[in-house]
Design an enzyme around this catalytic site. Structure first.
Site, PDB file in Angstrom:
ATOM      1  N   GLY A  51       0.828  -1.194   0.000  1.00 29.75           N
ATOM      2  CA  GLY A  51       0.000   0.000   0.000  1.00 29.75           C
ATOM      3  C   GLY A  51       0.862   1.243   0.000  1.00 29.75           C
ATOM      4  N   SER A  52       0.227   2.360  -0.286  1.00 25.00           N
ATOM      5  CA  SER A  52       0.949   3.638  -0.352  1.00 25.00           C
ATOM      6  C   SER A  52       1.297   4.135   1.039  1.00 25.00           C
ATOM      7  CB  SER A  52       0.089   4.682  -1.059  1.00 25.00           C
ATOM      8  OG  SER A  52      -0.986   5.066  -0.217  1.00 25.00           O
ATOM      9  N   SER A  53       2.161   5.128   1.086  1.00 23.11           N
ATOM     10  CA  SER A  53       2.543   5.713   2.373  1.00 23.11           C
ATOM     11  C   SER A  53       1.337   6.305   3.086  1.00 23.11           C
ATOM     12  CB  SER A  53       3.630   6.764   2.179  1.00 23.11           C
ATOM     13  OG  SER A  53       3.185   7.782   1.305  1.00 23.11           O
ATOM     14  N   VAL A  54       0.412   6.867   2.329  1.00 25.40           N
ATOM     15  CA  VAL A  54      -0.768   7.480   2.938  1.00 25.40           C
ATOM     16  C   VAL A  54      -1.634   6.428   3.628  1.00 25.40           C
ATOM     17  CG1 VAL A  54      -2.906   8.737   2.477  1.00 25.40           C
ATOM     18  CG2 VAL A  54      -0.789   9.423   1.351  1.00 25.40           C
ATOM     19  N   GLN A 114      -0.809   3.322   4.565  1.00 21.99           N
ATOM     20  CA  GLN A 114      -0.091   2.660   5.655  1.00 21.99           C
ATOM     21  C   GLN A 114      -0.068   3.551   6.895  1.00 21.99           C
ATOM     22  OE1 GLN A 114       0.131  -0.366   5.866  1.00 21.99           O
ATOM     23  NE2 GLN A 114       2.007  -1.196   5.060  1.00 21.99           N
TER      24      GLN A 114
END
Length: 137
Positions: A63-66, A68
């Site tokens: 998943g993306s940093s956002v 996560q």
């Protein structure tokens, strides 16, 4: 009862302990229900199980940093985050989330650890000391 200690390297410092929760699949904290810490991702090996207060043994993140960071932030604010994380394949997104939320976490663990640890084993992660202790009853 048996006790075994393994060497590791810190991601985020500190000490955490709890029952081992072992996943050989990637983890996305956004797919964890914040009020209970329960994995809600369908067909995930941990579906229906709570990550709260565990020593989470994770294969990797996804998943993306956002998503996560948002997911981990929400479960941490509800007091349902893992007590510690042992990460087999660290990636920048997963590692960043652990660092920001200051969850004791480690990587570069002796390979034997992954074939030894089982769900429910009592695990102490000492990121500062560079050790993981596994107690099996």
């Amino acid at each position: 009862m048996s006790v075994k200690t393994f060497k590791c390297e810190a991601i985020a410092g500190g000490k955490g302990e709890g029952p081992a929760l072992v996943s050989d699949e990637a983890i996305c904290f956004y797919l964890v229900e914040p009020d209970t810490g329960t994995m809600i991702e369908q067909r995930h090996v941990l579906e229906g199980r709570s990550l709260a207060h565990t020593a989470l043994v994770a294969h990797a993140g996804k998943g993306s940093s956002v998503v996560q960071m948002d997911g981990l932030f929400k479960i941490a604010m509800k007091g349902k985050a893992p007590a510690a994380v042992i990460l087999r394949n660290p990636d920048p997104v997963f590692v960043s989330a652990l660092l920001v939320m200051e969850i004791p976490s480690v990587y570069n663990v002796d390979e034997e650890f992954y074939s030894y640890v089982r769900d429910g084993d009592s695990v102490v992660v000492d990121a500062d000391g560079g050790t993981i202790t596994v107690e099996r009853r």
